[in-house]
Design a protein around this motif. Structure first.
Motif, mmCIF file in Angstrom:
data_model
loop_
_atom_site.group_PDB
_atom_site.id
_atom_site.type_symbol
_atom_site.label_atom_id
_atom_site.label_comp_id
_atom_site.label_asym_id
_atom_site.label_seq_id
_atom_site.Cartn_x
_atom_site.Cartn_y
_atom_site.Cartn_z
ATOM 1 N N LYS A 231 26.146 87.632 -34.335
ATOM 2 C CA LYS A 231 24.996 87.039 -35.007
ATOM 3 C C LYS A 231 25.182 86.905 -36.512
ATOM 4 N N LEU B 33 37.782 88.779 -32.727
ATOM 5 C CA LEU B 33 37.335 87.403 -32.970
ATOM 6 C C LEU B 33 35.888 87.161 -32.562
ATOM 7 N N LYS C 141 32.132 86.479 -32.515
ATOM 8 C CA LYS C 141 31.322 85.758 -33.505
ATOM 9 C C LYS C 141 30.005 86.510 -33.757
ATOM 10 N N GLY D 281 23.645 86.962 -30.454
ATOM 11 C CA GLY D 281 24.238 85.817 -31.141
ATOM 12 C C GLY D 281 25.244 85.078 -30.272
ATOM 13 N N TYR D 282 26.192 84.466 -30.933
ATOM 14 C CA TYR D 282 27.150 83.579 -30.252
ATOM 15 C C TYR D 282 28.212 84.375 -29.520
ATOM 16 N N GLU E 255 28.161 87.262 -38.304
ATOM 17 C CA GLU E 255 29.600 87.303 -38.553
ATOM 18 C C GLU E 255 29.920 86.966 -40.007
#
Lengths: 560, 326
Positions: free
Chosen positions: A530, A526, A528, A40-41, A532
């Motif tokens: 996939k 913190l 993020k 993810g991100y 979150e």
């Protein structure tokens, strides 16, 4: 020793060599095989992708706006060029036959088609995963450098060298970073290469070898600087190591070595970080801005730590009690062996210890003075701890008086490293199998079994209402209007609190995270990732209040 | 040929047969001495005790050369090395290192010069070369048989491993979904919303049709499989308020009326209409595929699924995620 025993010993040393290399291969395969790149991100990724879009659009090979030194740019560039490679002969042919304006897609329909195709690819998750695969490949040689560095200082100790490689290659804290669009594992790899070359310098055998080491060391430090400017401290131990190369001891010789070192450093740095000579002022300006930025953060910032002692203590805590293994007792055990290794190095290889110890100590000293704690900056300390781990194993093996003690040591280290490997496989499975439904099931399971009263965020209550109402009496009332909750725990969606109010790198931040094990959430809160938006977190009330979680508006749930 | 000899050990067996058992035992002892001396030489050199290290390296070479004497006691060094199986280059290297054995050894670390460093490396390499060549030639029949089997087993394991790696994708093809679409949205040539984003298991990436256009997205299933339903998440911008997502911008695209077509054996086997709602949470809609008669039992051997976006909310159509339920 009898002939038979000597023969058997010679055979076993050869077997140890084979086994050592085989174990190194096993560590490498485990590191790659358990790496789920679909994470993810991640931090900074969007900016890097934007650069690659600009690269494709403008057909350039440098960053449109200098943000990092150049190596961060190479993995994505490699992927883009990989897609261009099959078309390259056609592109060259079209450009050669077109008007004399080179590298314009207007003159090459194939290049224009590649650009259009790349816009689509760069917008997809696939491109990010391919880019991360290159980052992982860049990080992987760290295992080899650690293996060889231990062997260079302790020839023939293949199993200890493989264990040292396993120390870093099976470390979750290290490997989780290698799966992201993140430069620090690559930098760690180059730092480990420099570490290995420094051991080569300290044990050089020939003049030619000494000169080659100086050139290699210059290139390695150039690559470290090509990753991040903070690698500049590596010049100090590299210089000390060069001054100790045997057979290059006179003033002229040493000047020659230094010349070779700096020539290689500048050439490699210039090649991998072209911004630095195309726009040196811009690069310098950015460097100073970065330092000022690191220094300027306030206490309210999530990554704030109090410098210097708080910061230093946090680094040590992570490095020695968290990084070596996901089980703190195992981590401490491995760190004790590293401590023994550091002692052994100082005791019996003082020059090597002082030379190799300079960089981690300088890094910790200067970074501790900053109020910003970013975990990834400390990955480059791990190779030094891994080397000490190998040295510690060798020292203990030679000094443990009884065979059963040595067997116990080997068994314990093997078990802990095997556990770490198993943990990596578990992490991979968690990342692949965790969904919103599995998270909800886990949270429901917790609600059905907990012995604590709960403070539940409104959104979490809405989702878990059925399970909560079955065991709890929940209401949103002022605390003063009802009996106190009994040892309450706070259950909430991670996203129910503003990201900027979470603290990061807080050991034991949460009692439990209900989330895929994409990383160590306590230390990188913190993140993020996939899913979150579905991540649940369970906290103590004190910790929640400490982080300004608005528990006063939460549902107060008493067990029935 | 060298590989065959490596596995067959024919030359080694011929030499080994001619070696007297007593001499063999003594030579093996010499090889073990050489190995131990070379190992300690490396350790001493790495620890900075270079004079001692050089001395041990030379001891190692001497011991290896002594061991070589066992296989042809009366021959010259050159002949002995040839009988040990060394090629001309290796013979020259070992002979050169042996020639330097007579030079006086340095008494202290300070007296060790650059030439001594080169001598250390040459002696270590020569010892290693000689030991490797001699070891199989000093085995008895049982030992040779064991070594032969070990080498064959290793070679076999490598061949099988490589073959398995090469053939794995063919033997055990992983289920795959390839995706394509009639079109996708491209914004100022740098932002794109390609169809791959609808099958990437990431709820926060999307396939968007160009604004104002109807169109379709198609999933090709390899190998064809049983499909009971689709689970679809409509395009959304639920996370657009997240201050940490620099890549997230508000958009106003979501699909409304869709038609799902399923194909097996080149024939359309199902056609299902559905209406999607705009979503404000993370809701997915399950659309059962029950075949032409709509029995809801799923479809066998589905090779292709096309989702036609027939109308949309606000500016255009799009989907966040498509799951194929088996």
């Amino acid at each position: 020793m009898t002939a038979a025993a000597q023969w058997s010993s010679a055979q076993s040393s050869s077997a140890q060599r084979g086994l050592g290399w085989a174990l190194l291969a096993v560590v490498a395969l485990t590191m790659v095989g358990t790496a789920d790149l679909d994470t993810g991100y991640n931090f900074d990724q969007q900016r890097i992708l934007q650069f690659h879009r600009d690269t494709v659009r403008e057909l350039r090979w440098t960053q449109p706006d200098h943000t990092w030194n150049g190596i961060v740019y190479l993995p994505g560039l490699a992927v883009s060029l990989g897609y261009l490679a099959p078309e390259l002969p056609q592109v060259i042919s079209e450009l050669a036959h077109g008007p004399r304006v080179p590298l314009s897609s207007a003159n090459s329909p194939t290049l224009a088609a590649w650009q259009e195709d790349m816009y689509r690819r760069i917008g997809s998750e696939r491109f990010k995963i391919e880019m991360r695969a290159v980052y992982l490949a860049f990080a992987l040689p760290v295992l080899l450098w650690i293996f060889l560095a231990v062997l260079r200082l302790y020839p023939g100790r293949y199993l200890a060298a493989a264990a040292a490689a396993g120390f870093i290659g099976l470390s979750w804290e290290f490997t989780m970073h290698t799966r992201w669009t993140e430069l620090d594992p690559t930098m760690t790899m180059f730092v480990a290469l420099a570490l290995y070359l420094m051991t080569c310098a300290l044990t050089a055998r020939t003049r030619g070898g000494g000169l080659a080491t100086a050139l290699g060391l210059g290139a390695a430090v150039g690559c470290v600087l090509g990753c991040k400017v903070s690698g500049v401290w590596l010049v100090v131990p590299a210089t000390i190591a060069l001054f100790q190369i045997r057979f290059w001891r006179g003033l002229r010789d040493r000047l020659t070595l230094m010349g070779a070192f700096w020539l290689a450093l500048l050439m490699v740095y210039g090649a991998v970080s072209p911004d630095s000579w195309i726009d040196p002022l811009g690069v310098l300006n950015h460097g100073f801005f970065q330092i000022a930025d690191y220094r300027s953060i306030g206490e309210e910032y999530p990554a704030y730590v109090s410098p210097p002692f708080g910061h230093f203590a946090r680094i040590c805590r992570w490095l020695f009690t968290v990084q070596p293994s996901s089980v703190p007792a195992f981590a401490v055990g491995l760190s004790l062996i590293s401590a023994v290794g550091a002692y052994a190095l100082v005791r019996s290889r003082r020059r090597a210890a002082l030379t190799l110890g300079v960089y981690p100590l300088m890094l910790m000293f200067f970074m501790s003075r900053l109020p910003l704690f970013q975990l990834r900056n400390y990955l480059q300390l791990i190779p030094f701890v891994a080397l000490a781990f190998g040295a510690g194993l060798i020292w203990l093996w030679a000094r443990l008086p009884r065979a059963w003690m040595r067997t116990a040591l080997a068994a314990a280290v093997t078990l802990v490293l095997a556990f770490n490997a198993g943990w990596l496989a578990h992490v991979q499975h968690s990342m692949q199998s965790t969904t919103r439904e599995t998270i909800h099931a886990e949270v429901r399971g917790y609600i059905e079994t907990t012995d604590h009263d709960l403070l539940v965020s409104p959104r979490a209550y809405t989702t878990m209402r059925e399970a909560l109402d079955a065991r709890f009496e929940c209401a949103r009332r002022p605390p003063s209007s009802e009996p106190a909750l009994e040892s309450p725990e706070v259950l909430m969606y991670y996203m129910d609190h503003s990201p900027w109010r979470w603290r990061i790198a807080v050991p034991g931040l949460a009692i439990r995270w209900f989330a895929p094990l994409e990383l160590d959430h306590d230390w990188l809160t913190l993140w993020k990732g996939k899913i979150e938006q579905h991540r649940f977190v369970l906290l103590t009330e004190e910790r929640a209040v400490d982080m300004t979680v608005p528990v006063h508006v939460f549902y107060r749930c008493h067990r029935r | 040929m060298r590989l065959v000899e490596h596995l067959r050990l024919g030359e080694a067996a011929a030499v080994a047969a001619s070696v007297d058992p007593v001499a063999r035992a003594s030579a093996r002892e010499g090889l073990a001495d050489s190995e131990a001396a070379s190992a300690s030489a490396e350790t001493l050199w790495a620890a900075g005790r270079v004079a001692l290290g050089l001395g041990r390296a030379l001891d190692g070479l001497r011991a290896a050369l002594d061991a070589a004497r066992a296989i042809s006691p009366d021959a010259t060094l050159e002949e002995r090395l040839a009988r040990a199986g060394l090629d001309a280059t290796a013979r020259a290297r070992v002979a050169a290192a042996a020639g330097a054995l007579e030079a006086p050894a340095p008494a202290s670390d300070g007296a060790v010069g650059a030439l001594h460093g080169a001598q250390f490396v040459a002696a270590q390499e020569a010892s290693d070369t000689l030991r490797r060549a001699l070891a199989p030639r000093l085995l008895d029949e049982v030992g040779l048989g064991r070594l032969r089997r070990a080498r064959l087993a290793t070679a076999l394991a490598v061949v099988v491993g490589v073959a398995l790696l090469a053939l794995w994708p063919t033997l055990f093809p992983a289920p795959r979904i390839d995706v394509r679409a009639s079109a996708y949205r491209v914004n100022d040539t740098v932002e794109t919303w390609p169809p791959e984003n609808a099958v990437d298991r990431d709820e926060t990436t999307y396939w968007h049709l160009p604004p104002g256009e109807a169109g379709w997205i198609e999933l090709e299933l390899t190998p064809p499989r049983h499909v009971s339903a689709l689970r679809i998440m409509n395009a959304h911008d639920n996370h657009v308020r997240d201050p940490h997502r620099a890549d997230r911008r508000p958009f106003h695209q979501a699909s409304r009326e869709i038609r799902v077509h399923a194909f097996a054996d080149g024939q359309r086997v199902a056609e299902v209409d559905a209406t999607l709602e705009p979503i404000t949470d993370w809701t997915r809609v399950t659309i059962p595929l029950g075949g032409a008669d709509g029995d809801g039992g799923g479809l066998d051997d589905v090779e292709r699924i096309r989702i036609e976006i027939r109308s949309f909310y606000e500016e255009g159509g799009g989907l966040a995620e498509i799951e194929v339920l088996e």
